[in-house]
Design a protein around this motif. Structure first.
Motif, PDB file in Angstrom:
ATOM      1  N   SER B  20      -7.294  56.433 -50.883  1.00 35.65           N
ATOM      2  CA  SER B  20      -7.395  57.821 -50.430  1.00 35.65           C
ATOM      3  C   SER B  20      -8.813  58.347 -50.601  1.00 35.65           C
ATOM      4  CB  SER B  20      -6.418  58.714 -51.194  1.00 35.65           C
ATOM      5  OG  SER B  20      -6.783  58.773 -52.557  1.00 35.65           O
ATOM      6  N   LEU B  21      -9.050  59.456 -49.960  1.00 31.64           N
ATOM      7  CA  LEU B  21     -10.351  60.129 -50.001  1.00 31.64           C
ATOM      8  C   LEU B  21     -10.095  61.612 -50.224  1.00 31.64           C
ATOM      9  CD1 LEU B  21     -13.382  60.655 -49.378  1.00 31.64           C
ATOM     10  CD2 LEU B  21     -12.820  60.491 -46.946  1.00 31.64           C
ATOM     11  N   ARG B  22     -10.754  62.172 -51.235  1.00 30.53           N
ATOM     12  CA  ARG B  22     -10.702  63.616 -51.419  1.00 30.53           C
ATOM     13  C   ARG B  22     -12.114  64.164 -51.369  1.00 30.53           C
ATOM     14  NH1 ARG B  22      -7.813  64.469 -56.751  1.00 30.53           N
ATOM     15  NH2 ARG B  22      -9.247  62.739 -57.188  1.00 30.53           N
ATOM     16  N   ALA B  23     -12.245  65.292 -50.727  1.00 29.91           N
ATOM     17  CA  ALA B  23     -13.582  65.867 -50.542  1.00 29.91           C
ATOM     18  C   ALA B  23     -13.531  67.355 -50.864  1.00 29.91           C
ATOM     19  CB  ALA B  23     -14.045  65.650 -49.104  1.00 29.91           C
ATOM     20  N   TRP B  24     -14.591  67.845 -51.526  1.00 31.28           N
ATOM     21  CA  TRP B  24     -14.671  69.264 -51.875  1.00 31.28           C
ATOM     22  C   TRP B  24     -16.033  69.820 -51.452  1.00 31.28           C
ATOM     23  CZ3 TRP B  24     -13.264  65.424 -55.379  1.00 31.28           C
ATOM     24  CH2 TRP B  24     -11.945  65.447 -55.840  1.00 31.28           C
ATOM     25  N   LEU B  25     -15.990  71.041 -50.986  1.00 26.03           N
ATOM     26  CA  LEU B  25     -17.218  71.790 -50.761  1.00 26.03           C
ATOM     27  C   LEU B  25     -17.356  72.740 -51.948  1.00 26.03           C
ATOM     28  CD1 LEU B  25     -19.510  72.431 -48.669  1.00 26.03           C
ATOM     29  CD2 LEU B  25     -18.017  74.281 -47.827  1.00 26.03           C
ATOM     30  N   ALA B  58     -16.670  65.632 -43.366  1.00 25.01           N
ATOM     31  CA  ALA B  58     -17.657  66.603 -43.854  1.00 25.01           C
ATOM     32  C   ALA B  58     -18.546  67.186 -42.766  1.00 25.01           C
ATOM     33  CB  ALA B  58     -18.528  65.945 -44.926  1.00 25.01           C
ATOM     34  N   GLY B  59     -18.351  66.728 -41.520  1.00 23.69           N
ATOM     35  CA  GLY B  59     -19.244  67.141 -40.438  1.00 23.69           C
ATOM     36  C   GLY B  59     -19.298  68.648 -40.241  1.00 23.69           C
ATOM     37  N   ALA B 105     -28.418  57.252 -46.196  1.00 27.31           N
ATOM     38  CA  ALA B 105     -28.732  58.302 -45.213  1.00 27.31           C
ATOM     39  C   ALA B 105     -27.598  58.386 -44.207  1.00 27.31           C
ATOM     40  CB  ALA B 105     -30.050  57.973 -44.500  1.00 27.31           C
ATOM     41  N   VAL B 106     -27.078  59.588 -44.004  1.00 25.51           N
ATOM     42  CA  VAL B 106     -25.939  59.737 -43.090  1.00 25.51           C
ATOM     43  C   VAL B 106     -25.858  61.175 -42.594  1.00 25.51           C
ATOM     44  CG1 VAL B 106     -24.361  60.155 -45.039  1.00 25.51           C
ATOM     45  CG2 VAL B 106     -23.430  59.459 -42.814  1.00 25.51           C
ATOM     46  N   ALA B 107     -25.611  61.326 -41.319  1.00 21.05           N
ATOM     47  CA  ALA B 107     -25.343  62.625 -40.709  1.00 21.05           C
ATOM     48  C   ALA B 107     -26.385  63.672 -41.085  1.00 21.05           C
ATOM     49  CB  ALA B 107     -23.929  63.101 -41.106  1.00 21.05           C
ATOM     50  N   GLY B 108     -27.638  63.264 -41.145  1.00 26.69           N
ATOM     51  CA  GLY B 108     -28.716  64.209 -41.403  1.00 26.69           C
ATOM     52  C   GLY B 108     -28.890  64.602 -42.849  1.00 26.69           C
TER      53      GLY B 108
END
Lengths: 319, 319
Positions: B20-25, B58-59, B105-108
């Protein structure tokens, strides 16, 4: 038996387990007149037609020799087998087993099923069960009577049994799921994956490292070292092609660590069964400074012969 | 933070594991401005296109807030992940981890991958590795600084980690494959079969019997009791629907037996992670007369925040 003596068939003996069936035509001395091995283990007989399998395996022997008695040991007497043969509770000698056979009428004769042996729980022991090993054990004792007074008989396999013998009786035993653990971890866990991309080799050094790693866990126990089969790989201490040898050593080593933990003495040890597997145990035992084990090849038919004789199934005297 | 204060996004934090992947801002105080959970574990990304997954997750955050720094922990940094992030060897504190990030490096922007931690073998320890747990551990220490001096942090799961903390550093750890063992034995061994014909129930009495059975094996260890999950069934001491509760108790109980074997004292214990699983461990611990454990819910994002700050990735001061 002189060369011109023509032996008379007296018994059809069957070792009928989960995945295979072996059958022997024996004379009164236990000599093998004919034998068969098939893949008709009880798990393979989907339709439950054990009668048809028996007829296919032993039908021509019955046709040639008349209604010979038949005696079977193994999982054929379990709930999932032909007829459930109730357990005999420890202690158990051949006479105890012979007095509790379960008869099945089949193909014009009677097939007698040897009971398994169970052990009730007490302060020192967990409940345990065996089916088939009781016949191998008593066969080994027939072949090597010196073991009867006091010994541990070890039957490596899917479910390895350690059986304690006193005065010719099975007085207690313990099952280790070592073989099954190895198989499921190899096929289904992260520990089996690295070897899947290689041609696994039998690596004695990796096996020794596994066995000594388990031994050296001391009271922590070998479960606590299981992940080392992965971490040693990541640390470069183990190669993928050797990882199954390591895992095998670790699991057998843990079995031995457990058996000998906290013990200063032990009775004579005898390994029973397949020579290749017994050799692995001997190698692991050497890492526990044990090198005086004896070996009996699979002894089921000797045990069946003893039980048949104790049950008066056999006509004629041994030559 | 006052209600009229508009938080500024400062970090994209990711706990990117096997399944799984969890992402937070997060803002500069670690408050969650937005979050996502997906099934994009590294095992699920068959084509290896991690960049596309990152952009999908995250885009829109990057589009809305500019080139925020991103920090990820977990198996994403393993050989099978995006880029291999070399291990930091114990002892390891947040500054050690922060000084060894692996940039992609990814997505700027730049995604920084937190190193895993490894432990070299010595006389007392086997080699071991973790990836992801180091961030959870340091998150838990941030939430409960009282644990920093000396504690054992326990992270139940597929591969349960016991992590020893001294002076805020990971000084040693041990992995128990308890969760994976339960899963493979349930799905693929004879021990899982009886429950397959039932609706398995969560049976506290069976769990307790399993845990105490393992505990009471003493130096023999819980491997030696594994077959009791079958033999107790045959002996009528266990019902098929309760057999998985027994097996779970037996395996967790063996883990605890192993950890506490031969020890008279221990530091404070803190369980980290999923409350249901931690509750099982607490129940088993009670059978070892341990009832003073604390609990931290999954603390990965707190740890990622600490590491990001130690690495000077965060602009702004905590509110």
């Amino acid at each position: 038996m002189s060369p011109d003596h023509v032996s008379t068939a007296c018994l059809i003996a069957l070792d009928w387990g989960t995945s295979s069936l072996r059958a022997w035509l024996l004379d009164a001395s236990g000599h093998v007149l004919d034998e068969r091995a098939t893949a008709d283990g009880i798990m393979q007989i989907a339709d439950g037609d054990f009668e048809a399998v028996f007829a296919r395996v032993a039908g021509d022997w019955l046709a040639a020799h008349g209604a010979l008695p038949a005696l079977a040991c193994g999982m054929i007497g379990s709930r999932g087998g032909w007829v459930e043969a109730p357990y005999v509770t420890t202690p158990a000698d051949p006479a105890d087993l012979a007095s509790r056979l379960t008869p099945v009428a089949v193909a014009g004769t009677t097939l007698h099923i040897v009971p398994g042996v169970n052990q009730a729980a007490d302060a020192a022991r967990l409940p345990d069960v065996m089916r088939g090993e009781e016949s191998q054990v008593h066969g080994a004792l027939a072949a090597d009577p010196g073991l009867a007074e006091h010994a541990w008989l070890v039957l490596p396999g899917t479910h390895c049994k350690w059986v304690e013998i006193e005065q010719g009786r099975i007085v207690g035993f313990k099952t280790f799921m070592t073989g099954e653990l190895f198989a499921v971890l190899r096929a289904h866990s992260i520990l089996g994956r690295p070897a899947q991309d290689t041609t696994p080799s039998d690596d004695p050094a990796a096996f020794a490292l596994g066995a000594t790693t388990a031994r050296d866990t001391g009271v922590a126990g070998g479960f606590s070292a299981l992940f080392s089969a992965r971490s040693r790989l990541l640390a470069g201490e183990l190669q993928p092609a050797s990882s199954l040898s390591y895992l095998s050593g670790l699991l057998i080593g843990e079995e031995l660590r457990s058996v000998f933990a906290g013990r200063d003495d032990r009775p004579p040890l005898c390994l029973i069964g397949d020579e290749t597997l017994c050799a692995r145990y001997r190698t692991a035992l050497a890492h526990f400074d044990i090198d005086d084990t004896t070996h009996q090849p699979d002894a089921a038919r000797y045990g069946l012969m003893r039980i048949a004789r104790a049950a008066d199934l056999i006509q004629g005297t041994p030559s």
